[in-house]
Design a protein around this motif. Structure first.
Motif, PDB file in Angstrom:
ATOM      1  N   ASN A  26      -1.151  -2.178  14.286  1.00 31.43           N
ATOM      2  CA  ASN A  26      -0.076  -1.567  13.490  1.00 31.43           C
ATOM      3  C   ASN A  26       1.214  -1.614  14.295  1.00 31.43           C
ATOM      4  N   HIS A  27       1.985  -2.649  14.059  1.00 28.39           N
ATOM      5  CA  HIS A  27       3.163  -2.915  14.877  1.00 28.39           C
ATOM      6  C   HIS A  27       4.178  -1.775  14.822  1.00 28.39           C
ATOM      7  N   ASP A  28       4.410  -1.243  13.614  1.00 28.29           N
ATOM      8  CA  ASP A  28       5.393  -0.163  13.466  1.00 28.29           C
ATOM      9  C   ASP A  28       4.952   1.093  14.195  1.00 28.29           C
ATOM     10  N   ALA A  29       3.680   1.429  14.032  1.00 25.04           N
ATOM     11  CA  ALA A  29       3.162   2.633  14.687  1.00 25.04           C
ATOM     12  C   ALA A  29       3.271   2.501  16.209  1.00 25.04           C
ATOM     13  N   LYS A  30       3.028   1.288  16.685  1.00 22.58           N
ATOM     14  CA  LYS A  30       3.120   1.036  18.131  1.00 22.58           C
ATOM     15  C   LYS A  30       4.537   1.325  18.627  1.00 22.58           C
ATOM     16  N   LYS A  31       5.524   0.831  17.878  1.00 23.55           N
ATOM     17  CA  LYS A  31       6.916   1.027  18.300  1.00 23.55           C
ATOM     18  C   LYS A  31       7.333   2.499  18.182  1.00 23.55           C
ATOM     19  N   ASN A  32       6.870   3.146  17.094  1.00 24.63           N
ATOM     20  CA  ASN A  32       7.177   4.578  16.942  1.00 24.63           C
ATOM     21  C   ASN A  32       6.602   5.364  18.116  1.00 24.63           C
ATOM     22  N   CYS A  33       5.376   4.998  18.454  1.00 21.02           N
ATOM     23  CA  CYS A  33       4.692   5.693  19.556  1.00 21.02           C
ATOM     24  C   CYS A  33       5.452   5.493  20.865  1.00 21.02           C
ATOM     25  N   LEU A  34       5.876   4.262  21.133  1.00 15.96           N
ATOM     26  CA  LEU A  34       6.592   3.975  22.379  1.00 15.96           C
ATOM     27  C   LEU A  34       7.947   4.680  22.423  1.00 15.96           C
ATOM     28  N   LEU A  35       8.614   4.760  21.264  1.00 16.41           N
ATOM     29  CA  LEU A  35       9.913   5.444  21.236  1.00 16.41           C
ATOM     30  C   LEU A  35       9.729   6.938  21.513  1.00 16.41           C
ATOM     31  N   ALA A  36       8.748   7.536  20.846  1.00 15.39           N
ATOM     32  CA  ALA A  36       8.490   8.968  21.069  1.00 15.39           C
ATOM     33  C   ALA A  36       8.109   9.214  22.526  1.00 15.39           C
ATOM     34  N   ALA A  37       7.270   8.328  23.072  1.00 16.66           N
ATOM     35  CA  ALA A  37       6.839   8.478  24.463  1.00 16.66           C
ATOM     36  C   ALA A  37       8.023   8.353  25.419  1.00 16.66           C
ATOM     37  N   SER A  38       8.929   7.428  25.106  1.00  9.97           N
ATOM     38  CA  SER A  38      10.090   7.218  25.986  1.00  9.97           C
ATOM     39  C   SER A  38      10.991   8.447  26.004  1.00  9.97           C
ATOM     40  N   TYR A  39      11.225   9.025  24.833  1.00 13.53           N
ATOM     41  CA  TYR A  39      12.056  10.239  24.789  1.00 13.53           C
ATOM     42  C   TYR A  39      11.339  11.402  25.479  1.00 13.53           C
ATOM     43  N   TYR A  40      10.039  11.495  25.279  1.00 12.48           N
ATOM     44  CA  TYR A  40       9.279  12.558  25.958  1.00 12.48           C
ATOM     45  C   TYR A  40       9.377  12.380  27.476  1.00 12.48           C
ATOM     46  N   PHE A  41       9.224  11.132  27.931  1.00 16.74           N
ATOM     47  CA  PHE A  41       9.319  10.805  29.355  1.00 16.74           C
ATOM     48  C   PHE A  41      10.669  11.267  29.910  1.00 16.74           C
ATOM     49  N   TYR A  42      11.729  10.967  29.172  1.00 14.54           N
ATOM     50  CA  TYR A  42      13.064  11.331  29.656  1.00 14.54           C
ATOM     51  C   TYR A  42      13.251  12.846  29.628  1.00 14.54           C
ATOM     52  N   MET A  43      12.737  13.492  28.593  1.00 17.52           N
ATOM     53  CA  MET A  43      12.891  14.944  28.473  1.00 17.52           C
ATOM     54  C   MET A  43      12.106  15.696  29.544  1.00 17.52           C
ATOM     55  N   CYS A  44      11.106  15.023  30.102  1.00 20.60           N
ATOM     56  CA  CYS A  44      10.384  15.664  31.209  1.00 20.60           C
ATOM     57  C   CYS A  44      11.306  15.862  32.415  1.00 20.60           C
ATOM     58  N   TRP A  45      12.332  15.016  32.532  1.00 19.78           N
ATOM     59  CA  TRP A  45      13.310  15.223  33.617  1.00 19.78           C
ATOM     60  C   TRP A  45      14.241  16.365  33.244  1.00 19.78           C
ATOM     61  N   ASP A  46      14.840  16.262  32.064  1.00 19.70           N
ATOM     62  CA  ASP A  46      15.807  17.264  31.615  1.00 19.70           C
ATOM     63  C   ASP A  46      15.972  17.082  30.111  1.00 19.70           C
ATOM     64  N   TRP A  47      15.407  18.007  29.340  1.00 19.98           N
ATOM     65  CA  TRP A  47      15.393  17.831  27.878  1.00 19.98           C
ATOM     66  C   TRP A  47      16.787  17.842  27.273  1.00 19.98           C
ATOM     67  N   ARG A  48      17.770  18.434  27.983  1.00 17.00           N
ATOM     68  CA  ARG A  48      19.114  18.532  27.403  1.00 17.00           C
ATOM     69  C   ARG A  48      19.762  17.166  27.218  1.00 17.00           C
ATOM     70  N   PHE A  49      19.381  16.196  28.038  1.00 20.54           N
ATOM     71  CA  PHE A  49      20.067  14.910  28.010  1.00 20.54           C
ATOM     72  C   PHE A  49      19.460  13.907  27.016  1.00 20.54           C
ATOM     73  N   ALA A  50      18.437  14.343  26.266  1.00 18.29           N
ATOM     74  CA  ALA A  50      17.889  13.462  25.231  1.00 18.29           C
ATOM     75  C   ALA A  50      18.982  13.176  24.200  1.00 18.29           C
ATOM     76  N   GLY A  51      19.815  14.176  23.922  1.00 19.06           N
ATOM     77  CA  GLY A  51      20.930  14.009  22.983  1.00 19.06           C
ATOM     78  C   GLY A  51      21.942  13.006  23.504  1.00 19.06           C
ATOM     79  N   LEU A  52      22.146  13.007  24.804  1.00 23.42           N
ATOM     80  CA  LEU A  52      23.120  12.099  25.405  1.00 23.42           C
ATOM     81  C   LEU A  52      22.672  10.642  25.254  1.00 23.42           C
ATOM     82  N   ILE A  53      21.423  10.408  25.571  1.00 26.57           N
ATOM     83  CA  ILE A  53      20.917   9.024  25.481  1.00 26.57           C
ATOM     84  C   ILE A  53      20.915   8.565  24.020  1.00 26.57           C
TER      85      ILE A  53
END
Lengths: 474, 354
Positions: A26-53
């Motif tokens: 499921n190509h779309d689900a794969k990309k959705n999953c990776l996008l969510a994971a990437s934002y989660y990864f970044y928010m683990c550093w500092d959730w406030r800057f998810a809006g900035l990116i």
């Protein structure tokens, strides 16, 4: 979330299982999953800057479309200017505001004005230099007609935020990454997961067993109080720092590339044995390739390169920009000027040889060894500006290097052996690196597992638990 | 392609698990303590809700080939105390942490309290009243815990004399950022950490301290002069006040470490490994300075509270002969320390006054 943390291991295994297993077809689900994971990864550093990116992503996504839709060149240029001003403006605010205020205050003081502006309390978002440059490369490539705008905001967001390279590169070009998001894209590697794991193992060994050990045993003490040590120790510490920063950053790149490869993506090579360079120009073609090529393609060539305008001025502007990209401080400006001067000198010599009808210099045998050592020494000496927190710190270090009355050279077995290992590893033939990947891929599963377990224990043994990757600060 | 990777992953996880299980089994066989105790709901320590303190599991025997820990009904590593106290018995409570509890002792008979009791009752031969030394040390106890055990437990046991050997547990706090400071600037999402009971990581990190510490001084290390000792001072004063309120004589002992300044650098580094493992933000020299500063604080506070003090650091030599690691006494060390304490406390014992 650091790569060397338990949390990252769990996170990676979950994402790997989802991408390669659950959402395999499921190509779309794969990309959705990776996008969510990437934002989660970044928010683990500092959730406030998810809006900035997301903000930077949105600006360049919209402007990319506008550039493509614009019917005439002035309009395209106007949209591109907006992209550059907004993206670089955000970067400048977070990274350089206090530098400008501080410099302005110093200027006022020198002019005899008593007032001074207060510094702002600004936190530097991790990875901002990397994802900002990645975003603007998209607008620039569309403007230059090298790329068509991507229709999906989700795909573009994933390109900007893809977690393996989000916080410290390599700076991925849209033209390299976006095609990999298309359905039916064929992976380049024959054994992507195994060769990815081989890269990850190599990266961890570089980072934890070499870079961090050099830092603890030689580099950190030398830079903490240079006056306490002999010039020999300080010189060795500069060489050690050169290896530390290389092993640290190329280790990060290996882990990033390995992780991406395990998930089905290919990131570009960022290093090519930089301390084998025979000139400073050659060094920059081998060091942090994704960044130096970015500045070459978008700034140096944009200024006219060697064809239009004054090539030496173009070189100085490019290298000062490279210096300042690393950090807000006069030490980084001087670092850029030093390298620009050396490259300008090399170019001047090369032009003179050309004018005299002589062939370009080629180095072989002992001459090559001496040349490589000389360039490595020059690069290492300029690192004092890179590692020292300020020009004053760098000057203190240089001053201590002239104090020959101090003979304190506390290089222990662990530090000394690691320095030798780092040197040996760097100067082994490059094909051995590729061979390691093949050896690992050919191993039976039980032996591969043994290598992973041994690496895990090495990481535990060497890890100080406090040493982030050096390039996270940029 | 993916099947092989899956197999590798499964074997990797199985190997990691097997090694951990093997280490847990080894620990269980040698010391009677492992994660299996928790699985069998037989943890070594229990929080006593009534007293508000952590104690050992009461009336329990943790038996291993290297050590046997037998606890009494109170949850102390000791024999049961008679209640009410026999008329003529003179009770001494030895308050502290793991050193007092008896790390590196094979059985209760090797502990400091037992050795001291033995000397006072037999070797000195100067007292007519039978001496009973209570082992009031629990591994991991901080000054606050020691105050609680004095207030909540020992005060009810009709103790006649207190001996305080605080240990070094409170020094570990200097290497951790304060909770409030850490929370103030923390905008990260919560992350998973490895469980603390994993023996694999503990074993590796404990035995590889030298890989992570330099011969030279690093900027990552703290200057012992700069650390804020006010919390230690406050907790120490509170503990001494609790002891003072008992209106019983108190002997306070300065802490001793295995490594000393007059030893060769390499020996100091070897002997200080466990101390640097628990206090990773200090080097060997820094730890010695820190220990001296704290012993000075303990001495000053004791004297201000009218308590007798002596510094064990200057009475007991360093080295492997007397210490099992950086700060815990060996079996031989326990005997020697018991002799030193007995000699110091003897003039204050009832028979000598008479």
């Amino acid at each position: 979330m650091a790569f060397q943390s338990f949390h990252y291991v769990v996170f990676f295994l979950v994402i790997f299982g989802l991408v390669r297993g659950v959402f395999r077809d499921n190509h779309d689900a794969k990309k959705n999953c990776l996008l969510a994971a990437s934002y989660y990864f970044y928010m683990c550093w500092d959730w406030r800057f998810a809006g900035l990116i997301f903000g930077i992503t949105l600006i360049n996504y919209i402007i990319g479309q506008k550039i493509a839709d614009a019917t005439d060149q002035p309009k395209k240029k106007a949209w591109l200017t907006l992209s550059l001003v907004s993206s670089l403006g955000i970067l400048a605010y977070f990274k350089y505001t206090n530098f400008f205020i501080d410099s302005f205050n110093t200027l006022l003081t020198n002019l005899g004005v008593e007032t001074s502006l207060p510094l702002l309390s600004i936190i530097l978002p991790v990875g901002i230099s990397f994802y900002t440059f990645q975003s603007i490369s998209y607008s620039l490539d569309i403007y230059r007609g090298r790329l068509k705008p991507v229709s999906s905001l989700r795909d573009f967001s994933l390109f900007v935020a893809f977690f393996p390279q989000l916080v410290a590169g390599p700076i991925v070009r849209a033209s390299h990454f976006l095609p990999q998001l298309e359905e039916g894209y064929k992976e380049e590697q024959k054994n992507p997961v195994e060769s990815g794991v081989a890269l990850i193992i190599r990266g961890f060994i570089k980072k934890i067993a070499i870079a961090d050990v050099l830092a603890v045993h030689i580099v950190d003490p030398a830079f903490a109080s240079p006056g306490d040590y002999s010039p020999w120790f300080l010189l060795i510490a500069l060489y050690a720092y050169s290896y530390q920063v290389y092993m640290d950053f190329s280790g990060y790149t290996d882990i990033a590339r390995g992780t991406a490869r395990c998930l089905g993506f290919e990131l570009q090579i960022n290093f090519d044995r930089p301390y084998k360079a025979t000139s400073i120009g050659d060094f920059w073609r081998r060091w942090h390739i994704s960044m130096s090529s970015f500045f070459r393609d978008y700034l140096f060539y944009g200024l006219g390169g060697s064809k239009y305008g004054n090539v030496y001025v173009n070189l100085f502007i490019t290298f000062v920009a490279i210096g300042v990209w690393h950090g807000a401080g006069w030490n980084f400006v001087v670092y850029g000027i030093c390298h620009a001067s050396m490259i300008a000198y090399e170019r001047w010599r090369m032009n003179r040889r050309k004018a005299a009808g002589l062939p370009p210099l080629e180095y072989t045998g002992l001459h090559w060894i001496w040349r490589v050592f000389w360039i490595f020494t020059l690069v290492s000496l300029t690192r004092v500006l890179f590692r020292g927190g300020s020009l004053d710190d760098a000057w203190l270090y240089v001053e201590a290097m002239t104090n020959f009355t101090n003979t304190h050279t506390p290089i222990g077995l662990v530090g000394g052996a690691t320095l030798l290992i780092a040197t040996a590893l760097h100067y082994t033939p490059s094909k051995w690196t590729f061979e390691w990947k093949n050896i690992y891929c050919r191993m039976p599963s039980w032996l591969q597992a043994g290598v992973i377990v041994t690496t895990t224990y090495l990481v535990v043994a060497f890890s100080t638990g406090t040493a982030p990757f050096i390039y996270f600060q940029f | 392609m993916l099947r092989k990777s899956r197999n590798t992953l499964v074997i990797t996880l199985a190997l990691l698990l097997l090694i951990e299980i093997a280490l847990q089994v080894r620990s269980h066989i040698r010391f009677g303590q492992s994660v299996f105790n928790a699985l069998a709901n037989e943890t070594t320590y229990q929080f006593n809700e009534q007293l508000g303190i952590k104690l050992l599991r009461p009336n329990h025997t943790l038996a291993g080939s290297n050590a046997v820990i037998t606890t009494n009904a109170l949850g102390l590593r000791d024999d049961d105390l008679e209640s009410p106290k026999p008329e003529n018995q003179y009770r001494i409570a030895l308050v502290g942490a793991s050193t007092v509890m008896g790390t590196y002792t094979r059985n209760n008979g090797d502990t400091l309290s037992y050795q001291l009791q033995d000397i006072l009752n037999n070797s000195l031969d100067k007292t007519s009243r039978p001496m009973r030394v209570i082992n009031a040390g629990i591994a991991g106890y901080s000054l606050q815990d020691q105050r609680k055990i004095v207030d909540n437990l020992l005060s009810k046991l009709d103790v006649d004399h207190y001996i305080l050997y605080t240990g070094f547990n409170d020094l570990g706090g200097y290497c951790k950022p304060s909770q409030s400071a850490a929370e103030k600037d923390d905008y990260s999402l919560p992350t998973l950490a490895l469980p603390k009971w994993l023996l694999t990581t503990e074993l590796i990190t404990k035995n590889t301290v030298a890989l992570r510490t330099s011969l030279a001084k690093s900027q990552a290390l703290l200057n012992p002069q700069d650390v804020d000792k006010s919390e230690f001072s406050h907790n120490l004063e509170a503990l001494l006040q609790s002891l003072k309120r008992t209106e019983k004589p108190v002997l306070v002992i300065g802490n001793a470490a295995a490594f000393r300044r007059d030893m060769p650098q390499e020996q100091q580094a070897n002997l200080s490994e466990t101390a640097r493992y628990y206090n990773g933000c200090f080097d060997t020299a820094g730890l010695l300075t820190l220990y001296d500063a704290h012993n000075d604080m303990i001495r000053t506070a004791s004297e201000e509270n009218g308590m007798r003090f002596f510094n064990l650091q200057s009475e007991l030599p360093g080295g492997e002969e007397w210490f099992g690691d950086s700060s815990h006494f060996s079996v031989k060390g326990n005997k020697r320390v018991a002799e030193i304490i007995a000699a110091k406390i003897a003039p204050d014992l009832p028979n000598n006054k008479e």
